[in-house]
Design an enzyme around this catalytic site. Structure first.
Site, PDB file in Angstrom:
ATOM      1  N   GLY A  49      36.019  18.181  51.286  1.00 37.67           N
ATOM      2  CA  GLY A  49      36.295  17.082  51.263  1.00 37.67           C
ATOM      3  C   GLY A  49      37.331  16.581  50.196  1.00 37.67           C
ATOM      4  O   GLY A  49      37.418  17.288  49.218  1.00 37.67           O
ATOM      5  N   THR A 109      35.339  19.437  43.728  1.00 37.87           N
ATOM      6  CA  THR A 109      34.372  18.687  44.269  1.00 37.87           C
ATOM      7  C   THR A 109      33.842  17.494  43.690  1.00 37.87           C
ATOM      8  O   THR A 109      33.666  17.542  42.331  1.00 37.87           O
ATOM      9  CB  THR A 109      33.097  19.632  44.536  1.00 37.87           C
ATOM     10  OG1 THR A 109      31.996  18.775  45.159  1.00 37.87           O
ATOM     11  CG2 THR A 109      32.468  20.277  43.596  1.00 37.87           C
ATOM     12  N   ASP A 113      31.054  16.496  44.213  1.00 40.77           N
ATOM     13  CA  ASP A 113      29.798  16.482  43.797  1.00 40.77           C
ATOM     14  C   ASP A 113      29.222  17.054  42.535  1.00 40.77           C
ATOM     15  O   ASP A 113      28.161  17.124  42.188  1.00 40.77           O
ATOM     16  CB  ASP A 113      29.182  16.988  44.969  1.00 40.77           C
ATOM     17  CG  ASP A 113      29.276  16.240  46.172  1.00 40.77           C
ATOM     18  OD1 ASP A 113      29.326  15.145  46.238  1.00 40.77           O
ATOM     19  OD2 ASP A 113      29.324  17.115  47.439  1.00 40.77           O
ATOM     20  N   GLY A 158      26.980  11.268  47.380  1.00 38.04           N
ATOM     21  CA  GLY A 158      26.048  12.347  46.443  1.00 38.04           C
ATOM     22  C   GLY A 158      24.945  12.601  47.314  1.00 38.04           C
ATOM     23  O   GLY A 158      23.998  11.911  47.361  1.00 38.04           O
ATOM     24  N   ARG A 159      25.249  13.396  48.537  1.00 40.64           N
ATOM     25  CA  ARG A 159      24.002  13.687  49.706  1.00 40.64           C
ATOM     26  C   ARG A 159      22.968  14.597  48.949  1.00 40.64           C
ATOM     27  O   ARG A 159      21.888  14.247  49.293  1.00 40.64           O
ATOM     28  CB  ARG A 159      24.751  14.342  50.865  1.00 40.64           C
ATOM     29  CG  ARG A 159      24.081  14.382  51.997  1.00 40.64           C
ATOM     30  CD  ARG A 159      24.133  13.014  52.778  1.00 40.64           C
ATOM     31  NE  ARG A 159      23.040  12.754  53.765  1.00 40.64           N
ATOM     32  CZ  ARG A 159      22.418  11.746  54.380  1.00 40.64           C
ATOM     33  NH1 ARG A 159      22.779  10.460  53.475  1.00 40.64           N
ATOM     34  NH2 ARG A 159      21.896  11.533  55.191  1.00 40.64           N
ATOM     35  N   GLU A 167      23.489   8.176  47.953  1.00 40.56           N
ATOM     36  CA  GLU A 167      23.134   8.084  49.407  1.00 40.56           C
ATOM     37  C   GLU A 167      22.060   9.158  49.880  1.00 40.56           C
ATOM     38  O   GLU A 167      21.496   8.954  50.680  1.00 40.56           O
ATOM     39  CB  GLU A 167      24.449   8.381  50.157  1.00 40.56           C
ATOM     40  CG  GLU A 167      25.192   9.735  49.907  1.00 40.56           C
ATOM     41  CD  GLU A 167      26.373  10.122  50.699  1.00 40.56           C
ATOM     42  OE1 GLU A 167      26.642   9.343  51.547  1.00 40.56           O
ATOM     43  OE2 GLU A 167      26.922  10.856  50.193  1.00 40.56           O
TER      44      GLU A 167
END
Lengths: 418, 418
Positions: free
Chosen positions: A15, A139, A141, A187-188, A245
């Site tokens: 991403g 990232t 994340d 932020g899965r 999320e």
């Protein structure tokens, strides 16, 4: 270390972020300093570009453009989520590298990308092709192991924190102890970004927004959520909730606002934010909930980016080239925080295989006992990462971003079937 | 004009914006210049605060705080959507004004608020109570008549334009002629904000994002939408769509992603953006659609605000006080664009009744024939409104906003039953 003469190839994967282009700028700027580096190529769309020989000549870009990359979001070389699978894919990579005399390969990405780089590096060694492979962390994340933090994270936290502060001004004007404002952030799998929203609280103002943060690390309970919101609304005119999320229930399933389907059975609507809003509607009469879901713009928000983050991303790119020149390979650049109270950051190195297979979790001990706020250790960790404003130039009222000319490198091999 | 000695009351109403507080700062700063003004009060939550005598003493706020309002989003005095209905409500307003010797009333808001101000003004005249009432324009929707544009609009367009540019960088990195990125923006009844996204295109780059803009002014057709997207994806690696939340079909009904309901029948999920995404899923195999819906943060995004907009909002506040001192009443401050090529803006006056009952529509002749892009007349209109960056101060990595101390004014009357 004997000098290795040849060409550089740099690529981006996974991403996009607000600062991954700054790392490319760092690679190009540093590569120009070393006589043993002949050409500086970029691969379009990561490994896809390697398989298809889609290279551009980065040395021919203007200095203005390369400097502009330091504040341009996205991924100027293009990115991909393609995973090299077949042995034939890996063989092709080496074949292409040999054809273009690629001796230095820099790959900016997350876990998967570092795994790919690791495999390419090991295959080259096995075949006796001298190649130096250096990973560059990237990232939003913030979940790569070993490195203290990841380029991209500071900027997304700065944007989310800014948004919380502004949204709080809006909600405070509207609420009469009857308004729940929900901000769903990315932020899965981990709550690093949602947790970062806590930075919006001013020092010594624990009742500032966000009032409640729901993280994937803490199993969600409807009863607790309803009680949490009621408690806040008793005290405050509005309740600001930030939710990642990837919120999960006690069985580890993602929560989501029902199995909403359109007439054709498509479109799975509603994520964690909509779900929380539906709980408010269901359990709290006379309380209104509204949801904002910024989505992908949050990871591209260079205009609200952290200068510290952009500078570190640039430094990581430079460090990758220096390390390769020094003979290092099969490692990723890490960010190493100094041990003094005054924040400093240097680069280090870690084996790619250590990165590829690890995940850094948000430490449970940085989450307060209430499960919905962060403690001072977390604040101390994040605070330095959001300092300084990326100096984005404005032109005619809007940010001006760099665009690569993308002068193609001639292909030397027959086409490859993906 | 004989001097009118007495107190000022200023209030805010309707949806908050990035610059409505700048107007309050303008009122306070200008009011201090005039000896005939004794006290400067603010009403909390607009007319609600009047009915309930919830006033604060704005003169006692620090100069730093008042200056800080020039870049603080939201509505620092609080706002409301309460409509004065009963005659008793209006009588109460005058009773409160008399008790506190309010002789100058400034009200910042949209159509409904100007209507309220108009009615208060007329009742005072009827009762022979000398009161000067001046409206201050405020709405991100830019739909007030007479005034060239509305404070709040320039800032939301600047933020939306910035978001489109950044999201375009992100999408361009990911797309392979198979990605549709949809940004849903505010604007329930008019496309002013969605149209403003067109500013993201660089001059002489018609193929820049946004590629397609869907406006409430143009009846939506699924067939045309699918064909539009296909055409763009043939040419570009991604297709960026901007859609106003108030998109309607040829029957004038809001489009929406199905009647999504949760297990309890609540939560009407999905607006125009989700609807367009569902159409992509349904009609375009192998094309991925993703939706971003920034929601309320867009109208609060002072950190990406237009300095021109904030300065004009401040100027409108100052002008309101000057007009009242000059004896004007029952009028709203308008923004008047100069007729030269070089943009200038002055204030004017318009009867409140002209504002209350009118709506300024996005001119159909500013929309290109394709129905999905804006022409040069629109660009020329909006361009000056987004110039300059609001100088938001940063503290510890995040924007620092002003908070009022809110020193209460003593109540002088018995409580009022709403």
């Amino acid at each position: 270390m004997p000098e290795l003469v040849g060409n550089v190839l740099v690529g981006q994967s996974g991403g996009p972020t607000a600062v991954i282009n700054a790392s490319i700028a760092g690679v190009v700027a540093e590569a120009l300093n070393h006589g043993c580096i002949e050409e500086i190529y970029g691969t379009l769309n990561g490994v896809l570009g390697i398989l298809q020989e889609d290279f551009i000549d980065l040395a021919s870009e203007s200095q203005q453009t390369i400097r502009g990359l330091r504040h341009t979001p996205g991924a100027a070389l293009g990115t991909c989520r393609y995973k090299l699978k077949k042995q034939a894919d890996f063989e092709r990579v080496l074949e292409v590298f040999k054809a273009h005399n690629i001796r230095y390969f820099f790959y900016a990405g997350g876990n998967d990308s570092q795994d790919t780089a690791d495999k390419i590096s090991k295959l080259a060694a096995q075949q006796g092709y001298e190649l130096r492979v250096i990973g560059i962390p990237k990232t939003i994340d913030n979940d790569l192991p070993v490195t203290d933090h990841c380029p991209g994270y500071g900027s997304v936290v700065k944007f989310v924190g800014t948004t919380v502060r502004e949204l709080a001004c809006d909600a405070e004007a509207m609420g009469q102890h009857d308004l729940v404002t929900i901000l769903e952030v990315m932020g899965r799998n981990a709550g690093w970004i949602a947790a970062g929203a806590a930075m919006a609280k001013r020092r010594d103002h624990p009742h500032d927004a966000p009032h409640l943060i729901y993280l994937p690390e803490v199993a969600f309970s409807t009863e607790k959520f309803v009680a949490d919101v009621q408690r806040v609304l008793k005290r405050e005119k509005y309740c600001m909730v930030v939710v990642g999320e990837g919120l999960v229930d006690s069985d580890g399933n993602y929560v989501s606002a029902a199995e909403a389907t359109d007439a054709f059975g498509h479109a799975q609507l509603g994520g964690a934010g909509d779900y929380l809003a539906s709980l408010v509607a269901q359990h709290l009469p006379n309380v209104k909930a509204r949801v904002s879901k910024p989505g992908h713009p949050q990871r591209a928000a260079a205009h609200a980016g952290s200068k510290t983050d952009a500078d570190e991303a640039y430094m990581a790119g430079q460090a990758a080239v220096k390390a390769a020149i020094d003979g290092e390979s099969d490692v990723m650049i890490t960010l190493v925080r100094g041990e003094t109270d005054h924040y400093t950051c240097e680069t280090g190195l870690a084996p790619l295989s250590d990165i590829a297979n690890g995940v850094k979790k948000l430490p449970r001990e940085w989450i307060n006992e209430d499960g919905t706020s962060m403690n001072h250790q977390f604040v101390r960790y994040v605070q330095p990462l959001i300092q300084g404003e990326t100096p984005v130039p404005y032109e005619n009222g809007l940010p001006a971003f760099a665009k690569l000319d993308k002068v193609r490198v001639d292909k030397l091999l027959p086409a490859y079937e993906l």
